[in-house]
Design a protein around this motif. Sequence first.
Motif, PDB file in Angstrom:
ATOM      1  N   GLY A   1       0.813  -1.212   0.000  1.00  0.00           N
ATOM      2  CA  GLY A   1       0.000   0.000   0.000  1.00  0.00           C
ATOM      3  C   GLY A   1       0.848   1.265   0.000  1.00  0.00           C
ATOM      4  O   GLY A   1       0.495   2.253  -0.644  1.00  0.00           O
ATOM      5  N   GLY A   2       1.957   1.217   0.721  1.00  0.00           N
ATOM      6  CA  GLY A   2       2.875   2.355   0.696  1.00  0.00           C
ATOM      7  C   GLY A   2       3.432   2.578  -0.693  1.00  0.00           C
ATOM      8  O   GLY A   2       3.524   3.720  -1.172  1.00  0.00           O
ATOM      9  N   GLY A   3       3.782   1.493  -1.361  1.00  0.00           N
ATOM     10  CA  GLY A   3       4.275   1.590  -2.733  1.00  0.00           C
ATOM     11  C   GLY A   3       3.204   2.079  -3.683  1.00  0.00           C
ATOM     12  O   GLY A   3       3.459   2.905  -4.563  1.00  0.00           O
ATOM     13  N   VAL A   4       1.995   1.591  -3.495  1.00  0.00           N
ATOM     14  CA  VAL A   4       0.872   2.012  -4.348  1.00  0.00           C
ATOM     15  C   VAL A   4       0.581   3.495  -4.128  1.00  0.00           C
ATOM     16  O   VAL A   4       0.359   4.242  -5.091  1.00  0.00           O
ATOM     17  N   LEU A   5       0.608   3.921  -2.869  1.00  0.00           N
ATOM     18  CA  LEU A   5       0.361   5.329  -2.572  1.00  0.00           C
ATOM     19  C   LEU A   5       1.417   6.214  -3.233  1.00  0.00           C
ATOM     20  O   LEU A   5       1.086   7.222  -3.874  1.00  0.00           O
TER      21      LEU A   5
ATOM     22  N   ASN B   1       2.949   6.707 -15.469  1.00  0.00           N
ATOM     23  CA  ASN B   1       2.728   5.362 -14.941  1.00  0.00           C
ATOM     24  C   ASN B   1       4.051   4.651 -14.696  1.00  0.00           C
ATOM     25  O   ASN B   1       4.262   4.057 -13.637  1.00  0.00           O
ATOM     26  N   ALA B   2       4.979   4.716 -15.625  1.00  0.00           N
ATOM     27  CA  ALA B   2       6.267   4.024 -15.477  1.00  0.00           C
ATOM     28  C   ALA B   2       7.085   4.596 -14.325  1.00  0.00           C
ATOM     29  O   ALA B   2       7.665   3.845 -13.535  1.00  0.00           O
ATOM     30  N   VAL B   3       7.145   5.917 -14.200  1.00  0.00           N
ATOM     31  CA  VAL B   3       7.920   6.553 -13.132  1.00  0.00           C
ATOM     32  C   VAL B   3       7.317   6.237 -11.766  1.00  0.00           C
ATOM     33  O   VAL B   3       8.023   5.835 -10.834  1.00  0.00           O
ATOM     34  N   GLY B   4       6.024   6.427 -11.639  1.00  0.00           N
ATOM     35  CA  GLY B   4       5.360   6.133 -10.373  1.00  0.00           C
ATOM     36  C   GLY B   4       5.481   4.669 -10.003  1.00  0.00           C
ATOM     37  O   GLY B   4       5.728   4.323  -8.844  1.00  0.00           O
TER      38      GLY B   4
ATOM     39  N   ALA C   1       9.097   3.817  -8.663  1.00  0.00           N
ATOM     40  CA  ALA C   1       9.315   4.314  -7.303  1.00  0.00           C
ATOM     41  C   ALA C   1       8.506   3.495  -6.291  1.00  0.00           C
ATOM     42  O   ALA C   1       9.018   3.108  -5.232  1.00  0.00           O
ATOM     43  N   GLY C   2       7.263   3.213  -6.611  1.00  0.00           N
ATOM     44  CA  GLY C   2       6.413   2.421  -5.729  1.00  0.00           C
ATOM     45  C   GLY C   2       6.921   0.998  -5.569  1.00  0.00           C
ATOM     46  O   GLY C   2       6.843   0.419  -4.484  1.00  0.00           O
ATOM     47  N   THR C   3       7.456   0.450  -6.629  1.00  0.00           N
ATOM     48  CA  THR C   3       7.985  -0.911  -6.583  1.00  0.00           C
ATOM     49  C   THR C   3       9.190  -1.006  -5.659  1.00  0.00           C
ATOM     50  O   THR C   3       9.316  -1.957  -4.882  1.00  0.00           O
ATOM     51  N   LEU C   4      10.076  -0.044  -5.722  1.00  0.00           N
ATOM     52  CA  LEU C   4      11.249  -0.050  -4.847  1.00  0.00           C
ATOM     53  C   LEU C   4      10.837   0.047  -3.379  1.00  0.00           C
ATOM     54  O   LEU C   4      11.353  -0.695  -2.536  1.00  0.00           O
TER      55      LEU C   4
ATOM     56  N   ALA D   1       6.585  -7.337 -15.276  1.00  0.00           N
ATOM     57  CA  ALA D   1       5.425  -8.061 -15.791  1.00  0.00           C
ATOM     58  C   ALA D   1       4.141  -7.376 -15.330  1.00  0.00           C
ATOM     59  O   ALA D   1       3.187  -7.229 -16.102  1.00  0.00           O
ATOM     60  N   GLY D   2       4.126  -6.925 -14.073  1.00  0.00           N
ATOM     61  CA  GLY D   2       2.972  -6.189 -13.559  1.00  0.00           C
ATOM     62  C   GLY D   2       2.777  -4.866 -14.276  1.00  0.00           C
ATOM     63  O   GLY D   2       1.650  -4.458 -14.555  1.00  0.00           O
ATOM     64  N   LEU D   3       3.890  -4.186 -14.572  1.00  0.00           N
ATOM     65  CA  LEU D   3       3.807  -2.930 -15.313  1.00  0.00           C
ATOM     66  C   LEU D   3       3.239  -3.172 -16.710  1.00  0.00           C
ATOM     67  O   LEU D   3       2.424  -2.395 -17.196  1.00  0.00           O
ATOM     68  N   SER D   4       3.654  -4.258 -17.339  1.00  0.00           N
ATOM     69  CA  SER D   4       3.107  -4.602 -18.658  1.00  0.00           C
ATOM     70  C   SER D   4       1.604  -4.830 -18.585  1.00  0.00           C
ATOM     71  O   SER D   4       0.849  -4.363 -19.445  1.00  0.00           O
ATOM     72  N   LEU D   5       1.189  -5.546 -17.556  1.00  0.00           N
ATOM     73  CA  LEU D   5      -0.241  -5.775 -17.361  1.00  0.00           C
ATOM     74  C   LEU D   5      -0.958  -4.454 -17.097  1.00  0.00           C
ATOM     75  O   LEU D   5      -2.016  -4.186 -17.672  1.00  0.00           O
ATOM     76  N   SER D   6      -0.363  -3.604 -16.254  1.00  0.00           N
ATOM     77  CA  SER D   6      -0.925  -2.288 -15.968  1.00  0.00           C
ATOM     78  C   SER D   6      -1.018  -1.455 -17.241  1.00  0.00           C
ATOM     79  O   SER D   6      -2.027  -0.790 -17.501  1.00  0.00           O
ATOM     80  N   TRP D   7       0.050  -1.480 -18.051  1.00  0.00           N
ATOM     81  CA  TRP D   7       0.063  -0.730 -19.306  1.00  0.00           C
ATOM     82  C   TRP D   7      -1.080  -1.188 -20.207  1.00  0.00           C
ATOM     83  O   TRP D   7      -1.794  -0.365 -20.789  1.00  0.00           O
ATOM     84  N   LEU D   8      -1.244  -2.496 -20.307  1.00  0.00           N
ATOM     85  CA  LEU D   8      -2.294  -3.044 -21.169  1.00  0.00           C
ATOM     86  C   LEU D   8      -3.678  -2.615 -20.698  1.00  0.00           C
ATOM     87  O   LEU D   8      -4.506  -2.160 -21.498  1.00  0.00           O
TER      88      LEU D   8
END
Length: 139
Positions: free
Chosen positions: A21-25, A45-48, A51-54, A84-91
Amino acid sequence: MDLASLAFRARTMLLYTLCGGGGVLLDFLLYGLLLHVGAHYQVANAVGYAAGTLLSFTLNRVFTFKMRDAPFRRLVIFFAVAAAGLSLSWLVLQILVGQFGLHPLLAKAATLLIVLAFQFTLNSAVTFRPHGATRRSVP
């Protein structure tokens, strides 16, 4: 799956969700900020997301899975799962914004649950699996 295993998995999913949740926020705040300053929604989307993933990796490594070994290897795997999650998010964003004209913030919110379930499954099975373990055992 017995009741103890189910309870352990539910507890782990709850901690994963809270730490994530902290990463998502952070992701969502950066996304909104970048949109506000004129960035394209996919760049924001990619930048956020990065940062959230780290942040999510750090919190989940310490609190959810309590894995202190091989941090670099785990980080690389975590980011591969995140890619892989970013790809899904992008789609999903491409479909919701590009095809259906949904507002980018609403579309981003819709992607969160889908990506959460996808990444939890991969991260618990691969990224934070103890070395040499084939299955996660109940403590």
